[in-house]
Scaffold this active site. Sequence first.
Site, PDB file in Angstrom:
ATOM      1  N   SER A 136     -66.637 -24.354 -33.416  1.00 32.62           N
ATOM      2  CA  SER A 136     -67.533 -24.344 -34.577  1.00 32.62           C
ATOM      3  C   SER A 136     -68.811 -23.589 -34.222  1.00 32.62           C
ATOM      4  CB  SER A 136     -67.889 -25.784 -34.973  1.00 32.62           C
ATOM      5  OG  SER A 136     -68.859 -25.823 -36.000  1.00 32.62           O
ATOM      6  N   TYR A 149     -70.790 -34.486 -34.084  1.00 32.19           N
ATOM      7  CA  TYR A 149     -69.823 -33.417 -34.325  1.00 32.19           C
ATOM      8  C   TYR A 149     -70.117 -32.232 -33.400  1.00 32.19           C
ATOM      9  CZ  TYR A 149     -67.438 -29.640 -36.896  1.00 32.19           C
ATOM     10  OH  TYR A 149     -66.661 -28.568 -37.247  1.00 32.19           O
TER      11      TYR A 149
END
Length: 253
Positions: A136, A149
């Site tokens: 990500s 996250y």
Amino acid sequence: MTGTVFITGAANGIGLASARSFAAAGYNIAMSDLDADRCTEAAKTVDAPTSVHRVDVRDKASIEAAFAQACDRFGPITHVHANAGVSNMKRALELTEADWDFNFDVNAKGVFFTNQVAVGHFLEHGTKGVIVNTASLAAKVGAPLLAHYSASKFAVIGWTQALAREHAKDGIRVNAVCPGFVKTPMQDREIAWEAELLGSTPEAVFRSYIDQTPLGRIETPEDVADVVVFLASDGARFMTGQGINVTGGVYMT
């Protein structure tokens, strides 16, 4: 035939786009997801020989069983896209142990298990296989409201680099993609959460994503999938241990 790719989190979003892009490149497609019914429906939109497997990436035995089934159908798996992921949003000091574990169990441990099974499979079958992990933008720069996250995705990058170094001698390549603001069902949920946490509106949050993107539009799953297929191809034969930004310029280092 180019080979057989095993994809986790393939029922929608980046995983489904990846299946379609690999199909266009001539691969057999083994699609897996926790939601097998949705994955079965998604497979109908993939123009290639496909198999569908219910996989919980938190359970290594589940992945091993799916690999065996896919191998029975297509022969040895040659490529893997470890894509399954989850998120939820909270301020860092409001995160619970359950929030932390939820993200790490899927995003980090799920990649760990999937990659372990993949490398074992490649070695067993004498395959110089290729793995692409979905990390990500949040694996490169800490994301507010997504601290847990971010931490799980930073772990994916570290794991990718270490695994690539260990198994380069076996001809196995391991890379990661780092998407930015991608229009997926996960993003739809995050926009609603972020708007609520910031006292804003979903429309304003969505606009902020575009404003942060130098290329001036929201990212599509296909933007990511095409890079995944490139990393899997012989065109990327001298690339391993990389975390490739696919962010439209949001992050450039």
